[in-house]
Each structure stands twice: as C-alpha cells, then as structure tokens.
Design an enzyme around this catalytic site. Sequence first.
Site, mmCIF file in Angstrom:
data_model
loop_
_atom_site.group_PDB
_atom_site.id
_atom_site.type_symbol
_atom_site.label_atom_id
_atom_site.label_comp_id
_atom_site.label_asym_id
_atom_site.label_seq_id
_atom_site.Cartn_x
_atom_site.Cartn_y
_atom_site.Cartn_z
ATOM 1 N N ASP A 179 33.533 6.926 -9.146
ATOM 2 C CA ASP A 179 33.789 6.683 -10.606
ATOM 3 C C ASP A 179 33.551 5.203 -10.820
ATOM 4 O O ASP A 179 34.106 4.366 -11.322
ATOM 5 C CB ASP A 179 35.258 6.674 -10.808
ATOM 6 C CG ASP A 179 35.798 6.582 -12.534
ATOM 7 O OD1 ASP A 179 34.916 7.134 -13.115
ATOM 8 O OD2 ASP A 179 36.749 6.158 -12.674
ATOM 9 N N VAL A 198 48.888 -0.480 -14.114
ATOM 10 C CA VAL A 198 48.243 -1.552 -13.200
ATOM 11 C C VAL A 198 49.312 -2.759 -13.475
ATOM 12 O O VAL A 198 49.341 -3.244 -14.766
ATOM 13 C CB VAL A 198 47.141 -2.010 -13.140
ATOM 14 C CG1 VAL A 198 46.508 -3.024 -12.273
ATOM 15 C CG2 VAL A 198 46.083 -0.773 -13.047
#
Length: 911
Positions: free
Chosen positions: A216, A106
């Site tokens: 998740d 990221v």
Amino acid sequence: MASASWDQIESLYERARAVRPGDRDAFLREHCDDPAIRKEVASLLDARAQAPRFFEEVAEGAIDPLLEEVDDSTEGGTFDPPDLTGEQVGSYRLGEQIGVGGMGLVYRAVRTDGDFERTVAVKLLRRRLYAEEAVRRFRAERQVLASLDHPNIAGLLDGGVTSGGRPYLVMEYVDGVPLMAYADAHDLGLDARLDLLQQVLEAVQAAHQQLVVHRDLKPSNVLVTETEGAPRVTLLDFGIAKLLGDSLPVTRPQTRTGRHLMTPAYAAPEQVAGGEITTATDVYQLGALAYELMAGTRPFEVSGKSLTEIEQILLNTTPRKPSDAQKTGSGVASSEMQGDLDTIIMKTLRKEPERRYRSVEALLADVQRYRVGTPIEARPATLGYRARKFASRNRTAVAAGLVVALLVAAYAVTVTIQAGQLAEQRDRAQREAEQAEAVSSFLVDLFEAADPERTGGDEVTAEDLLDQGSDRISALDDQPRVQANLLQTLGQTHRRLGHLNEADTLLQRAVDQYRALGATTSTRYAEAVSQLGLYRRDQGNYEEAQALLDDAIEHRRGQGPPKALARELIRQSYVERQLGHLDTARVRIEEALNIQRRELGANHVATAESYFNLAAILREQGRLSDATKHQRRSLSILQSQVDGPHRGLAVNYGSLGHLTKKRGAFRKAEKYHRKALEQKRALYDAPHPAIAVSLQSLGALYNDMGRFDEAEQHLREALRMRRALQGPEHPDIAGLLHNLGALYWDQGQLARADSVLREALAMKRTVYDPPHVKVALTLKQLALLRETQGRTEEAGARHRAAVAMYETVRPTEHPAIARARFAYGRFLLDQGRVDAARPVLRSAHHVLSDTPANPEATIQTALNYGQCLTRLGQYQKANAVLEEGRTLAETHGRQEALQEVQTALAAVEGK
C-alpha cells in the site's frame, strides 16, 4: 456524496447482501427512502455480481470510508469512531487523534509506566481477533515487522491485542509532512524530488531483502522531516498489509473476506484482478508514487468512479507519460521528464508484472544511472542512444571533439575510445540488472509458492518457504554473487528460527563463495561472516566464533555505519565473556555502548541491549550491585519502548532472576524466571534454544529451593530440547548435565549424581579448551560429591584442580576463586588439617566479605574461618569474624545459619 450517506450505503449494502437477489429491490425500497442511496447500493450489488473477487479483495480504506470495516459491536450499523483521548491501551495513554484511515484510528500517545517517556503513534485497527491462534499469529507477524531496521522505515515498537480483541500497533512517532505536501510547499526541483524518491526506493529494497512487501505504497504513507543534513523520508505502515492480510486465520464469520490492503489510485492491476501479490506489486506502486511526485498528478484519477469503472481503468487503460500529464500540483517541467525519466516511470506501470522492473533494486539502479547520465536498462541500448547519453555527460569534451572532427583519423580514434567506454558501462549495468532481476525472480517464485492453487489449499509456513528457497538456490550457479547474497539471507533466517543445521550449511557456503569471488570487502561479506560467527557461538565453538567476529569488526571499522560496528562489538563481547576474557568483553561492550548512546540515544532499544550485556559481564566479575543497576536500566528502557512479548524483555527478566538468586531472594528470582519463560513461549515455537535456557534456569532454581520434582521436570525438558536442537555434545548440554548431577546429589542419589557429573565433565573437556571456568565448576562439584562418598583423597585432588583452574582463568579477587577456595578450605578443616585450611579460608573470607554476592556463601565462609581460628587458639580474631557472620545472617534472615554462628560464638566465649 456526504460521509454520512456513505455510511448508510455501507450499512444497507451489507444487509442487502444477505437477501436473495430476487428480493433485493423490495428490501431496498422497504429500508430506504432515498432513491439516490438505493441506486448506489443497487449499483454496488451489481458490480459485485460482475466482479465478485475484486469486490471482496478491496481493502479497508480503499475508497475513502466507503468500505471501512464496521465495528463488530454495531451489528452492521455505521462506524462512528469514538474519541479515545485519555484512554489507556496497553502501557500507553492516548493523546489527541492524529488520523482516521481505512485501517483504523491513529493517536499520539505516551508510555505511562517505567522511568522513561516517549511519544509514539498508536494505531487501533478495525479488525478484531477472537481466537488464540489468531492472536498468536498476529504477534508472530508483528515480530517480523519489528525486525525491519532501516533509517527510512518508521519502526514498529510494540503492539498487542486489547481485551476486546482489537489489535493495536505502537509505532515510531514521526513529526513530518506528507511527501506531496512537502514537495509542493517547498516547490522542489527535479534533483530534490529524486533525492526523496531514492530514499523511498532504498527503504523498500531493504524490506524486500527481508521478504516483507508493503502492498500500500502511496504519498500519504511517506513523511518528510527536516534534518541538519537534508530532508529525510520515513515510510509508514510498512508490512501492516501483510500483518492484517490473509496470513491471519479467519476467527469469526466475516462479511467480506480475502481482502488485501490497497488504495485504488495506487493499486497494481494484479491487486484488483485478484492476482498474486509480489515484489512487483510494490514496484508498480512506487511507479505511481514517482509519477505523482514528478508530474504533480496521479497516473489515474479514480475519485467519484464506481467500482466497475475503477477496475476497468486499472486493468485496461495506459496512463499518459508523466511529461504529457496535465498537472494538478507543482511537479517539475515537462521537458525535464521527457526521455529516460518518462521511460523509467512507464516501465514500472506496465500492466503485466513480468514486464516491470523485476525488483526495486533494478529500479533504483536505473534511477541512479539516469541521475549520472549513463544509459538506463529500460531503454534499448542503440548506438545513437548511447552516443547521446555520452554527449550529455561530457558536453565539454564533445564540443572540443567537434572542433577536431575535421581530422578524420583523430575522429575515428575518439569514436573507438568512446565505444569502448560505453560498452564497459553497458556491460557493468547489465550485470547489475541481471543480479537484481535474479534476486527479484527468486523472491517472486517464493511468494508464488504460497499460492493455494499450487498447494492444494494447504497452509504454507515460513519453514516451507525457506526449504523451497534453499532448494532453488542451486539454480543460480551461473550467478555466484547473487547466489552468495541469497545464501547469506536464508542462512541468517534459519539461524534466527533455531534451524541450526540448515543455518550452518547455508552460511558457510555464503562465506566460502564470497571469499572465492574476492568479495571480502563488501558489506554483505561482513554480515555473512558475522552470522556464521553467531552460529559458531550457538554451537559453543567460541574460538572460531571469535576469529569470525574479529574479521567482521575489522571490516566494520573500515566502512559502514557506526551502528553496524556497535552490533559486531556486542556480539564479540558475548563470545569473549564465554571464553572467560571478562576485561576484554567489558572493553568491547563499553565501546559499543558509547557508539549507541551517541548515534541512537540513551533510551534506544539497542542501547538497552548493551546495558544488558554490560550487566552480565559485571555479574560474572562479582560486581552484583553494579550489575543489578545496569540490568534494571536495560529493563526500564525496554519497558518504555516495547510491550511484550519481546525477546529483550525475556532475557532481561531471566538475568534479573539470576541476580536475585545470587542475592538469595529465591521467590523473587522465580517470579523473574517465570516471566522470562512466558515471554519466550509466546515468541517461539518449541523446541527452541531460548525456551531451553529458561527451563534450565528454573530447574536450577527449584533445586536450590528444595523443590526437587519440579527441578527435575524442568531440567529434563530442557535437556530433551537441547539434544533435539544441538546434537549429542554441546556446551549447553554439558551445563544441563551438571545441573542434573547437582540435583541428584541433593536428593541423595549419589550413584546417579556421580555418573551424570562425570559425563558432564567429559563433555566440557571436549567442547571447551581447558583451563576453563565451566570445567572448573564441575571439578568442584565432583570434589564435593567425593567428600560425601568418603573418597577423601580423590576429593582433595579435585578441589586442588578446581582452585588451580579458577586461578588461571579468573582475576585474583574474583568471587568464583573465593568460593572454590572456601570449598577446599572447609574440606581441609573437616580433615583436621587446620594449619593448611587457615590461609585458604582467610583468602576466601577476604574476598567474599568485600563482595557479598551470595549471602549464604559469605556467612558459611565466616563461620568456617572463625571455627578454624578458634581451633588455632586465635579467639579474638575468631570472635570478630564470627560477629561479621552473625550480622550478615541477621540482615538476610538466615535463621539456620544464624544458629550455627551463635553456637560457634558461644564456643569462643567459653575459652
């Protein structure tokens, strides 16, 4: 064990899997000198043999870097994430790396093209996509996730696939603190932690209503930011598990297949057991998150455990109650969790999905009951329990009651009143829980319908699920409010997919049911009415659409967020524009634009949509310069926020195509229309109304360019698509027939043109309520055709009717009236009726010379008006008018028109 060691373990494990079981010990000794690593790899191979399905379904990042997917380019080597700072991904330049996880890397990034900059988070995913089908499916799933619009869900702004096949996602950058770190740093009490939890529950509930499951959920996927009012929660990675899961086809041999994204400390038992992933899975994970938020520790500690141990813990071990847990973080006092809060959290953590809360809505309802002190549904409603809850809510009243308890009669009356109140509360709570459970059960059934064991291995599409959902709604006749909510949701989904008949039936049933229930003040009713209004708009029934959307606007003004009101105003503005009410349409869209700039900011995607609609209104008002300015602003905002394919980009390209065509820039218009068509074909499966729009636009453009074969090909394809979607009669079909008639006329096929244009006119008179601009347009086209056919009397009648109709529905200075007057004036001039032609041509020239929206029409008007004045002997005026035409022809490079004007000027100079 060190990270490098784990990388060695993974590499060795992957290679050992390809070796026959009897040869693996020798292989490990040959390829590894470290006994500890060999032992760990052997234990992983053994665990896989004992529980193969669980092992294969553990997700990327499930146990720190142990199972992170190896970069394909390393051929089984270690994954060493490169530093991509400064690299370009799509339209974004990557800044510093802000995260490394199981799914990928990221980066903070900024968009580098366009006039606007915005900081975003770019996630480069580990999986590669090599087949076109995989890329298409990835983009389709991405669009579903991008449609999630909730203040507590980080928006998915964009995404794509790099040239190397690696998918990337561009998300809203959230400068926040992870949930547990924030709670611990601020030493939050029970109420503050419950405030944060409720925001999480509301966000997940909203996503479930759109049939999107997270899979998740964990504290690290929840960021908290400080705002003026209160801390705000933002959920990250919503639905990315779905995006990367089994919904994408396998495009290359994989070393591990069939996995679902999860993290063991928060994984539901069905995830590790290879069971079906449903909304109940998110309920479990929310329970694990709530457990840690309240107790300061996780329900299970799995760090350092082997895969087999993790599986046994998650499947067979019951966690302690949160109030009995041994805290590792701050948490809240055990005494504050005892009782109902323990019960709520433990219900979410039950091993069997059917024994948990059947929906996040039901869980949220119990949390809210707990906070206000009413009985929760997770506990048996015994008399003693209800009495204790009443006492906790009404301590003062109960104390006073004890004083007078010696008076038996008064005491008996008090108990009777209290019992009645408690029964009412219980009944209301039970009704809410039943509704929530019914919705959850419905969604769970739909997810189970995709089970390969039930489908025989066949792929189940979204359309299949929607059809099954529609069929199952009838089973909810005894729960009409739940049924109405589901009718509205499925109807809305069908409409977005272009399934117009199904949408009509479902949305009308939803609206009728809400009205029958007297639920016309609910937000769900407003949305159902609005969606039905949009369907009526798609049908071309603009009057009914107007009434329905007015109803929605009235409701939104009374309650609900300003954004919802802005959305209804935008929808109504479009309908008003189709009805020819341009001033009203502009008032509506400007009100929406003001709301959006205030609430969302000047560079938000929704604000871009309003600029787009304002440009369309201005274009129809003949204000092309202002329209182009707002159109480009809309496109620029979108280009700074998204990267195609995107519906907003598609429609902006199409509108710019129309604007440039009106300015005579045909080549540029073609480029824009082709970009629009490319975007739409990437977004939608044909037949689809949006694709038909672009085909029609290109067909009309090619006709103007003299490319008749291409024009007919595109128009015919659009017509087939429209008829398949919209039946035999529809405004859009009438418009296509008009275009085809014009094409045949330009080709000299007058009989075919006559037949098709008359069909178009008859259909327009049916689907519109004359006087209407669309009817007037075809009247004018038929008048011109009649001129060509030598039927002058009928041509004159058609011209007069067209002018009169335009004058009825358009403002006096509107270019459409001027163009109709020009056509009529030229006809009069050709008939030798010079005196009658003069005022008509003068009026047309006055308007078009002030607003040269179409240079060709303006030049021709100047030419014919100048010729009229010449024939009347007004040479000085004629010369001035023709000079205007010459200047305009020279400016725009219209050589043929320039030659005509110069010939007319020569005739004046000879007088």
